[in-house]
Design a protein around this motif. Structure first.
Motif, short mmCIF file in Angstrom:
data_model
loop_
_atom_site.label_atom_id
_atom_site.label_comp_id
_atom_site.label_asym_id
_atom_site.label_seq_id
_atom_site.Cartn_x
_atom_site.Cartn_y
_atom_site.Cartn_z
N THR A 237 0.86 -1.18 0.00
CA THR A 237 0.00 0.00 0.00
C THR A 237 0.90 1.23 0.00
O THR A 237 2.09 1.14 0.27
N ARG B 70 -1.45 -4.90 0.21
CA ARG B 70 -2.79 -4.67 -0.35
C ARG B 70 -3.59 -5.97 -0.31
O ARG B 70 -3.09 -7.01 -0.72
N PRO B 71 -4.85 -5.91 0.15
CA PRO B 71 -5.65 -7.14 0.22
C PRO B 71 -6.04 -7.67 -1.15
O PRO B 71 -6.42 -8.84 -1.27
N ASP B 72 -5.94 -6.84 -2.19
CA ASP B 72 -6.40 -7.26 -3.52
C ASP B 72 -5.26 -7.74 -4.41
O ASP B 72 -5.45 -7.92 -5.62
N ARG B 73 -4.06 -7.95 -3.85
CA ARG B 73 -2.93 -8.37 -4.69
C ARG B 73 -2.29 -9.63 -4.14
O ARG B 73 -2.35 -9.90 -2.94
N SER B 74 -1.63 -10.39 -5.03
CA SER B 74 -0.85 -11.56 -4.64
C SER B 74 0.46 -11.52 -5.41
O SER B 74 0.47 -11.16 -6.60
N GLY C 268 0.00 -13.49 -8.41
CA GLY C 268 -1.11 -13.14 -9.29
C GLY C 268 -0.66 -13.10 -10.74
O GLY C 268 0.53 -13.05 -11.04
N PHE D 275 -3.22 -7.36 -13.04
CA PHE D 275 -4.18 -6.48 -12.37
C PHE D 275 -4.39 -5.24 -13.24
O PHE D 275 -3.56 -4.92 -14.10
#
Ligand SMILES: C[S@@+](CC[C@H](N)C(=O)[O-])C[C@H]1O[C@@H](n2cnc3c(N)ncnc32)[C@H](O)[C@@H]1O
Length: 254
Positions: free
Chosen positions: A163, A172-176, A179, A182
């Motif tokens: 973040t 960030r809770p929306d990333r890996s 992944g 994005f």
């Protein structure tokens, strides 16, 4: 070109048109050479001393091209799929009298023959636009003469997890880290719905080695290669990786 990359190219055209190509501050920075940071200069010193012919895939606004020529490159050929970027970079180099030339082209598929350059210089927001990292690495290797070098200074694959909180770093809770892709956040660049691809450091290194290059150096840095709007996030203050540099060489035999 796949539909995502086509949409990304449109996003880049819009972004370059809106914000980049005619920027006086960028020309002043290019003239001063400040975008080519000390760690890059140190890693490239011996290579630049040989007056290499350089290709810069995804050259964007071309600031580093002027700096590379000032630091010793015989000539830098920038390649980008954005006509606005090419137009701006060419105008900037001409205004500064730098030995830089620009080609409109897509990576992979750079319109240059095999084995024609001494140094491939790239990064600073390049790899996240590659949907196929193996094809990217093969293209970098293709351009190099035997004994030539690939240099990449780019965002660390972990940096997109942090973040931009000012008090302390958070994930960030929306990333890996693992992944696939994005969507570029609206408060970042180039936005316009662009889709960024993710590659772990392991995948990048493996792609470079699989392309036949020998890795000479791999460094990780706390300082991002670029701070959007000069943001001073806690994640940028020395504890976490935000950029990396990789120097590799095409073997002289084989
Ligand atoms: C972050 S920007 C600029 C990076 C550049 N190294 C710099 O420091 O100015 C990324 C650039 O890559 C270009 N780009 C993205 N994907 C590309 C592709 N597949 N082929 C050619 N250019 C591409 C964009 O147009 C953009 O100018």
């Amino acid at each position: 070109m796949d539909p995502t990359s086509r949409a990304n190219r449109t996003a880049w055209e819009l972004a370059h048109q809106e914000r980049v190509w005619a920027n006086d501050q960028m020309t002043a920075e290019a003239a001063a050479g400040v975008t080519l940071v000390p760690s890059e200069r140190a890693l490239l010193r011996d290579i630049l001393a040989t007056r290499p012919l350089v290709v810069h895939p995804q050259s964007g606004n071309g600031q580093d091209d002027v700096a590379l020529v000032d630091a010793g490159a015989r000539m830098v050929i920038g390649v980008d799929y954005s006509g606005h970027a090419i137009h701006g970079a060419r105008g900037r180099a001409d205004a500064l009298g730098a030995a830089c030339h620009y080609l409109l082209g897509t990576v992979p598929g750079v319109p240059l023959r095999d084995g024609c350059v001494d140094l491939v210089y790239t990064g600073k927001g390049a790899l996240i636009w590659m949907p196929d990292i193996d094809a990217w690495a093969a293209e970098m290797a293709r351009l190099l003469r035997p004994g030539g070098h690939l240099f990449v200074h780019d965002g660390h694959p972990a940096t997109d997890l942090w973040t931009w909180d000012l008090d302390e770093p958070r994930i960030r809770p929306d990333r890996s880290y693992f992944g696939r892709s994005f969507v570029c956040p609206d408060d970042s660049f180039p936005a316009h719905g662009a889709v960024m691809w993710q590659w772990t450091l392991g995948r990048i290194v493996t792609a470079v080695v699989t392309a036949g290059l020998e890795i000479r150096q791999l460094d990780e840095y706390a300082e991002p290669f670029w701070r959007m709007g000069d943001v001073d996030a806690a994640a940028f203050r020395g504890r976490l990786p935000n950029a990396f540099a990789l120097l590799a060489r095409r073997p002289t035999a084989g």
